[in-house]
Motif scaffolding. Structure first.
Motif, mmCIF file in Angstrom:
data_model
loop_
_atom_site.group_PDB
_atom_site.id
_atom_site.type_symbol
_atom_site.label_atom_id
_atom_site.label_comp_id
_atom_site.label_asym_id
_atom_site.label_seq_id
_atom_site.Cartn_x
_atom_site.Cartn_y
_atom_site.Cartn_z
ATOM 1 N N SER A 1 0.810 -1.311 0.125
ATOM 2 C CA SER A 1 -0.069 0.100 -0.062
ATOM 3 C C SER A 1 0.702 1.123 0.057
ATOM 4 O O SER A 1 1.944 1.115 0.514
ATOM 5 N N GLY A 2 0.319 2.452 -0.486
ATOM 6 C CA GLY A 2 1.261 3.554 -0.716
ATOM 7 C C GLY A 2 2.237 3.632 -1.861
ATOM 8 O O GLY A 2 3.069 4.427 -1.675
ATOM 9 N N SER A 3 2.318 2.627 -2.533
ATOM 10 C CA SER A 3 3.318 2.468 -3.560
ATOM 11 C C SER A 3 3.184 3.745 -4.697
ATOM 12 O O SER A 3 2.008 3.474 -5.077
ATOM 13 N N VAL A 4 4.097 4.380 -5.008
ATOM 14 C CA VAL A 4 4.242 5.318 -6.188
ATOM 15 C C VAL A 4 4.070 4.508 -7.304
ATOM 16 O O VAL A 4 3.081 4.956 -8.311
ATOM 17 N N VAL B 1 15.249 12.419 -10.604
ATOM 18 C CA VAL B 1 15.318 12.861 -11.916
ATOM 19 C C VAL B 1 14.126 12.008 -12.901
ATOM 20 O O VAL B 1 14.052 10.934 -12.934
ATOM 21 N N ILE B 2 13.262 12.805 -13.349
ATOM 22 C CA ILE B 2 12.157 12.391 -14.325
ATOM 23 C C ILE B 2 12.206 13.242 -15.553
ATOM 24 O O ILE B 2 11.982 14.365 -15.649
ATOM 25 N N GLY B 3 12.941 12.659 -16.548
ATOM 26 C CA GLY B 3 13.231 13.514 -17.818
ATOM 27 C C GLY B 3 14.045 14.615 -17.566
ATOM 28 O O GLY B 3 15.129 14.327 -17.125
ATOM 29 N N GLU B 4 13.949 15.827 -17.743
ATOM 30 C CA GLU B 4 14.780 16.849 -17.482
ATOM 31 C C GLU B 4 14.322 17.301 -15.933
ATOM 32 O O GLU B 4 14.912 18.449 -15.532
ATOM 33 N N GLN B 5 13.373 17.185 -15.219
ATOM 34 C CA GLN B 5 12.701 17.645 -13.993
ATOM 35 C C GLN B 5 13.676 16.979 -12.929
ATOM 36 O O GLN B 5 13.815 15.812 -12.997
ATOM 37 N N VAL B 6 14.257 17.679 -12.008
ATOM 38 C CA VAL B 6 15.087 17.372 -10.747
ATOM 39 C C VAL B 6 14.125 17.657 -9.562
ATOM 40 O O VAL B 6 13.825 18.850 -9.405
ATOM 41 N N LYS C 1 9.803 8.396 -3.433
ATOM 42 C CA LYS C 1 9.115 8.858 -2.167
ATOM 43 C C LYS C 1 9.623 10.289 -1.862
ATOM 44 O O LYS C 1 10.630 10.775 -1.934
ATOM 45 N N GLY C 2 8.607 10.984 -1.372
ATOM 46 C CA GLY C 2 8.672 12.477 -0.964
ATOM 47 C C GLY C 2 8.416 13.362 -2.019
ATOM 48 O O GLY C 2 8.388 14.675 -2.127
ATOM 49 N N VAL C 3 8.199 13.029 -3.352
ATOM 50 C CA VAL C 3 8.075 13.774 -4.342
ATOM 51 C C VAL C 3 6.615 14.042 -4.729
ATOM 52 O O VAL C 3 5.980 13.309 -5.054
ATOM 53 N N ALA C 4 6.378 15.391 -4.805
ATOM 54 C CA ALA C 4 4.977 15.599 -5.038
ATOM 55 C C ALA C 4 4.446 15.319 -6.386
ATOM 56 O O ALA C 4 5.251 15.498 -7.293
ATOM 57 N N SER C 5 3.010 14.721 -6.687
ATOM 58 C CA SER C 5 2.783 14.005 -8.065
ATOM 59 C C SER C 5 3.510 13.390 -8.609
ATOM 60 O O SER C 5 3.611 13.256 -9.774
ATOM 61 N N ALA C 6 4.335 12.621 -7.792
ATOM 62 C CA ALA C 6 5.398 11.652 -8.579
ATOM 63 C C ALA C 6 4.563 10.503 -9.645
ATOM 64 O O ALA C 6 5.069 10.402 -10.779
ATOM 65 N N ALA C 7 3.343 10.088 -9.193
ATOM 66 C CA ALA C 7 2.737 9.205 -10.050
ATOM 67 C C ALA C 7 2.400 9.438 -11.157
ATOM 68 O O ALA C 7 2.529 9.258 -12.347
#
Length: 265
Positions: free
Chosen positions: A15-18, A176-181, A246-252
């Motif tokens: 549960s709670g997995s991104v 890092v997701i794409g160019e976003q850090v 974890k801890g990244v807003a709107s990660a999903a």
């Protein structure tokens, strides 16, 4: 589009997995997601076919990596690519690639016998750790003396060590997701959920450049980087091929967008 997620069964039901939230968002887009648990079956190598448009390698077990290797040989598209994951998980190879990319790392050594590190120890403490990617600090030792060095053993056939730099404070976890850090300050090693979530901070300047340079070294756009500062100087101490974010807003949402984009190419 069909996506195969190579993972552990216990991760898929956590549960709670991104990642599980990400899968739900992909399903809402009409994408078929198949979760694959290589540790729970006997795999017939001849029967392995690349029947998904994209595979996500979310497990680092030997079975999962071997399956990814077979899929890679069969022409599968994998995020992150199997050869890259192997290089990132091997701390010796990744150290060389990161150094060549101009990333600041602690002085690094490897040897067949811990006693051969005695000369390196004369100029300061060493951190001995598994050369193959571990997690949450398992197998990590800080060595200050020859007596401590004599007690170092390894089941991996070699000893990997880096110069120890006392951190100024909590570690920096860069995602890092794409160019976003994205950045999170964390206690190391994390022991509680609160520790794992950490405290988000805005990444800019030198930290952002470090994170993106690490990705350029491996040609990837989805990864995590562990950084400490010591005396105000940053050092990269680990890189993760597909972290939990974890801890990244709107990660999903961000992951779903990125995965969809990669799978559509």
């Amino acid at each position: 589009m069909k996506i195969g997620v190579i993972t552990k069964r216990e991760k898929a039901t956590k549960s709670g997995s991104v990642m599980q939230e990400t899968i739900g968002l992909l399903n809402q887009r009409g994408i078929v997601v198949e979760q694959i648990y290589p540790d729970n079956e006997a795999i017939n190598v001849a029967a392995v076919k690349a029947d998904c448009d994209l595979y996500l390698l979310k497990s680092g077990t030997e079975t999962a990596l071997s399956l990814a290797g077979v899929l890679d040989a069969a022409g599968a598209k994998i995020l992150n690519p199997y050869p890259t994951v192997v290089a990132m998980r091997d701390k010796i190879i990744s150290t060389k690639l990161l150094l060549d990319a101009g990333v600041s790392l602690p002085e690094t050594f490897f040897t067949a016998h811990a006693g051969l590190l005695a000369d390196a120890l004369k100029t300061g403490p060493l951190v001995v750790k598994p050369f193959w990617a571990a997690s949450q600090g398992r197998g990590v030792q800080i060595i200050h003396s020859d007596d401590e060095l004599e007690g170092v053993t390894s089941d991996e056939g070699l000893v990997f060590a880096q110069r120890y730099h006392k951190p100024d404070g909590r570690d920096y976890k860069l995602y890092v997701i794409g160019e976003q850090v994205f950045g999170v300050r964390r206690v190391w090693p994390p022991k509680t959920l609160e520790d794992k979530l950490g405290e988000p901070f805005e990444v800019s300047g030198e930290m952002k450049e470090i994170a993106l340079r690490c990705g350029q070294a491996f040609g990837v756009g989805l990864y995590g980087v562990d950084v400490i500062t010591s005396g105000g100087k940053p050092f990269v101490v680990d890189i993760n091929t597909f972290p939990g974010f974890k801890g990244v807003a709107s990660a999903a949402e961000l992951l779903a967008d990125y995965i969809f984009t990669v799978g559509s190419k």
